[in-house]
Design an enzyme around this catalytic site. Structure first.
Site, PDB file in Angstrom:
ATOM      1  CB  SER A  34      -0.879   0.019   1.257  1.00 37.64           C
ATOM      2  OG  SER A  34      -0.134   0.495   2.366  1.00 37.64           O
ATOM      3  CG  ASP A  35       1.765   5.766  -1.085  1.00 37.62           C
ATOM      4  OD1 ASP A  35       2.761   5.697  -0.339  1.00 37.62           O
ATOM      5  OD2 ASP A  35       1.665   6.630  -1.976  1.00 37.62           O
ATOM      6  CD1 TRP A  36       2.266   7.250   5.801  1.00 38.42           C
ATOM      7  CD2 TRP A  36       4.432   6.779   5.529  1.00 38.42           C
ATOM      8  NE1 TRP A  36       2.882   7.516   6.982  1.00 38.42           N
ATOM      9  CE2 TRP A  36       4.222   7.235   6.850  1.00 38.42           C
ATOM     10  CE3 TRP A  36       5.730   6.424   5.147  1.00 38.42           C
ATOM     11  CZ2 TRP A  36       5.258   7.357   7.774  1.00 38.42           C
ATOM     12  CZ3 TRP A  36       6.752   6.553   6.066  1.00 38.42           C
ATOM     13  CH2 TRP A  36       6.513   7.006   7.368  1.00 38.42           C
ATOM     14  N   GLY A  37       0.163   4.542   4.773  1.00 36.55           N
ATOM     15  CA  GLY A  37      -1.093   4.766   5.492  1.00 36.55           C
ATOM     16  C   GLY A  37      -2.339   4.694   4.643  1.00 36.55           C
ATOM     17  CB  SER A  38      -2.946   4.306   1.005  1.00 37.23           C
ATOM     18  OG  SER A  38      -2.565   2.992   0.704  1.00 37.23           O
TER      19      SER A  38
END
Ligand code: BGC
Length: 740
Positions: A279-283
């Site tokens: 995932s992207d950061w915290g997505s």
């Protein structure tokens, strides 16, 4: 003999199969031993002990979690000593599954290369591959296994700060560059200790965020998605990209992180991607803010079911996924599939055989200040510079001897860090090892003939330095101005509504021009900026982007003719923010304007030009090139035939030079409307002064294909225009018909 070759090929295939099976079997043998919690641990990634690009969830028990097998991968942990320390903890877990260390190696590690958008301006695939190769060699020597690059998002909106990380606006150029970067990062293949796993990001369509505002929504037709935004991802996959990263944006209402269509149907389904998706950061957790998930548990369920395999920093998986499986909301088989993909990569890069194989102090030291890497950086930097204007051949300047007094003016003349750009790393000795433009011009012309004034800061309104700058200018025979952006003005979360040259820099340029002295302007930036007055009035302009460690040397080489510039813009430069999005491969519309005076009920602006200030593919050289004799091997073809299109390119100037010869095609009538031109090929050629070359392109029906209304990738018969030229706006055209 033929028989022997066949036997050999057969045995080789068996061997490859056997090896493959071994990895699969080894993955399964580990998987069989794993508890559900351990499996979920493999789908969890944490940031190292300092913040990077998003809010940190601070756990003081991070190290305990690693020891308990709850962490699969860390980001932002580099260096042999640190990675070894954390790997030691992973070796205390029950199953001794090694940690993966990931890092944003976007344009170099110890040696900072030009930002990716600048490199794209080189149109030099070999040099771009080499740049990624060196970044991988340096990073892997510092314990990094995995880079979150290349970013292959197509970007038609320079307000979006992340344009600097990609290859610009064109899917064809973007695809070739995506491939070159993946090949560069992964080198001779995963398993070699100088290869890092590539990560194609951000899947998908992140570059089309509404209004150019970072993290914003994306709404687009599936046809545009397939035709413009997905091709570079497919190219990255075909080049063997080990991993993909999903993306912050929603696409047509569904966050990319939980987008089943993107991740399961296209990527893992149709494209048969075998790697894993991070995932992207915290997505994953951010889907609560999107209004798509009601809490972290819901988010973990939605992301995993949709094919997101590893959760970067949101803690949604680690806190909820086991429970979700127990409740039957996520099938165990999906968790197994994700874990299998992740373990497979850990096996492939050899971590199960030796978790410390990237922890080699000697290698780390050897790559710390490697001269070959620095030389390659300088080469890449020189190739990335774009000459936008050069009236009366003001450039190149004469070196020692012939030269008169030179004044260097502007806020970036003596700066070092600003030229490294966003996503670069700071090292304690940077001020010693990296030189400024001032240092490098001094080397070319000697001390006595140089003057300096800063004039103004990058981004404030004070003009107190103008008087001094003007008096310095009056004292000089020639003025070089170094202006542009600070390194944090373009990058992630650096979207801007105003992309003019910041502060009072353009006013400083006007003031210096008022002295009547010849002025050369260098623009250092991460995105296409707007500087119309400068473009219209200053005789010589070099767009120097953010060029990295050896950037100042590269610029000095170009200024003094030790290198003849050949860069071409990978993005259209707007003349005003109101033109954005602006790109060369637009549709003609029903009321196309044929010029800026053709405005009466036309697709035009009543208050501004419809044309970019500088077009896609544009860039000058110290020499000049003439295009003639565009020729087609046939003007009437059948489906199985090939066409050769050629043109004669002549170096009509006084210098040897390099030209990027560009091929565009237009499909005149389609079952869906087609762009006015599409890049379909290019060749970078070297021509001596006075020399001519015939440049040929082979065109087949493959080059005519597009996504039709049923999303089928097919070509259609009819009339076509073939264009060959020096930029998207300066081409020679020939016509042909292609039948079934
Ligand atoms: C960015 C990614 C990056 C990640 C890790 C995110 O904010 O969007 O591109 O890889 O942070 O640093």
């Amino acid at each position: 003999m033929r028989f022997l070759i066949l036997v050999f090929i057969f045995l080789l295939a068996q061997l490859v199969n056997a090896q493959k099976k071994t990895v699969d079997q080894r993955v399964d043998s580990v998987l069989r031993l794993m508890t559900l919690d351990e499996k979920v641990g493999q789908m969890n990634q944490y940031n190292g002990p300092w913040a990077a690009t998003g809010p940190l969830t601070n756990d003081d028990n991070l190290l305990t979690q690693i020891k308990a097998g709850k962490v699969s991968s860390m980001l932002n942990v580099t260096g042999v000593a640190r990675t070894r320390e954390l790997q030691d903890l992973a070796m205390q877990t029950r199953l001794r599954i090694p940690l993966l260390f990931g890092q944003d190696i976007i344009h170099g590690y110890r040696t900072t290369f030009p930002i990716p958008l600048a490199e794209a301006a080189s149109w030099d695939l070999e040099a771009i591959e080499r740049s990624a190769r060196i970044a991988a060699i340096e990073a892997s020597a510092a314990g990094v296994h995995w880079t979150f690059a290349p970013m292959v998002d197509i970007a038609r909106d320079p307000r979006w700060g992340r344009v600097m990380e990609g290859a610009g606006e064109d899917p064809y150029l973007g695809s070739l560059i995506a491939k070159a970067r993946v090949k560069g990062f992964q080198g001779r293949g995963l398993g070699n200790t100088d290869a890092v796993m590539a990560c194609a990001k951000h899947f998908a369509a992140y570059g089309a965020a509404v209004g150019g505002r970072d993290y914003n929504s994306v709404d687009m037709s599936l046809r545009q998605l397939h035709e413009v935004y997905l091709p570079p991802f497919k190219a990255a996959l075909d080049a063997g990209a080990a991993t993909f990263m999903n993306s912050f944006n929603d696409l047509n209402g569904i966050p990319a992180t939980a987008n089943k269509y993107l991740q399961r149907d296209i990527l893992k389904g149709e494209w048969k991607f075998k790697g894993f998706v991070v995932s992207d950061w915290g997505s994953v957790g951010e889907m609560i803010n999107h209004g798509y998930a009601k809490d972290n548990k819901d988010a973990s369920m939605l992301a995993t079911n949709a094919g997101s395999d590893m959760d970067m920093e949101s803690r949604s998986n680690i806190q909820n996924l086991a429970q979700l499986v127990k409740e039957g909301k996520v099938k165990l088989s999906l968790v197994d599939d994700a874990v299998r993909r992740i373990l497979h990569k850990k096996f492939e890069i050899g971590l199960f055989d030796d978790p410390y194989r990237f922890c080699n102090e000697a290698r780390e030291k050897e790559q710390w200040n490697n001269q070959l890497n620095l030389d390659a950086e300088k080469d890449m930097a020189r190739k990335s510079i774009v000459l936008l204007k050069n009236e009366n051949q003001l450039l190149p300047l004469k070196k020692a001897g012939g030269q008169r007094k030179i004044a260097l003016i502007g806020p970036l003349v003596r700066s070092i860090k600003e030229h490294l750009g966003f996503w670069s790393y700071d090292w304690p000795d940077d001020s010693i090892r990296i030189t400024s433009l001032w240092d490098e011009v001094q080397k070319k012309v000697g001390d006595s003939k140089l003057l300096y004034a800063k004039g103004c800061n990058i981004n404030d309104s004070s003009k107190v330095g103008f008087d001094e700058a003007m008096s310095v200018a009056k004292d000089a025979d020639i003025i070089i101005m170094s202006v542009g952006e600070a390194r944090d003005m373009t990058g992630e979360a650096k979207s801007k509504s105003n992309i003019h040259l910041p502060g009072v820099q353009e006013e400083l340029i006007k003031a210096i021009m008022a002295t009547g002295k010849p002025v050369i302007v260098l623009i250092s930036a991460g995105r296409p900026l707007i500087f119309n007055w400068t473009a219209d009035n200053v005789p010589a302009i070099l767009y120097t982007w953010w060029l990295g460690t050896k950037g100042a040397e590269a610029i000095a080489d170009v200024l003094f003719g030790d290198y003849n510039p050949s860069g071409k813009l990978p993005m259209s430069f707007p003349g005003t923010e109101g033109q954005i999005p602006i790109y060369y491969n637009y549709y003609n519309t029903g009321r196309p304007a044929t010029s800026d005076s053709d405005r009466f009920y036309r697709s035009a602006y009543i208050d501004f030009s419809i044309y970019p200030k500088f077009a896609f593919g544009y860039g000058l050289s110290y020499t000049s090139f003439n295009y003639s004799n565009i020729n087609l091997s046939s003007t009437s073809l059948k489906s199985d035939q090939k066409l050769t299109a050629s043109a004669v390119v002549t170096n009509t100037g006084k210098y040897d030079g390099t030209e990027v010869v560009q091929l565009y095609i237009r499909d005149m009538v389609g079952s869906v409307v087609r762009p006015v031109k599409e890049l379909k090929g290019f060749q970078k050629i070297i021509l001596k002064a006075g020399e001519s070359k015939t440049v040929s392109f082979t065109i087949t029906t493959e080059d005519l294909k597009f996504y039709n209304n049923d999303l089928k990738y097919a070509w259609e018969t009819g009339d076509f225009e073939i264009m060959i030229g020096t930029s998207s706006k300066d081409v020679k055209t020939a016509k042909l018909t292609w039948n079934k």
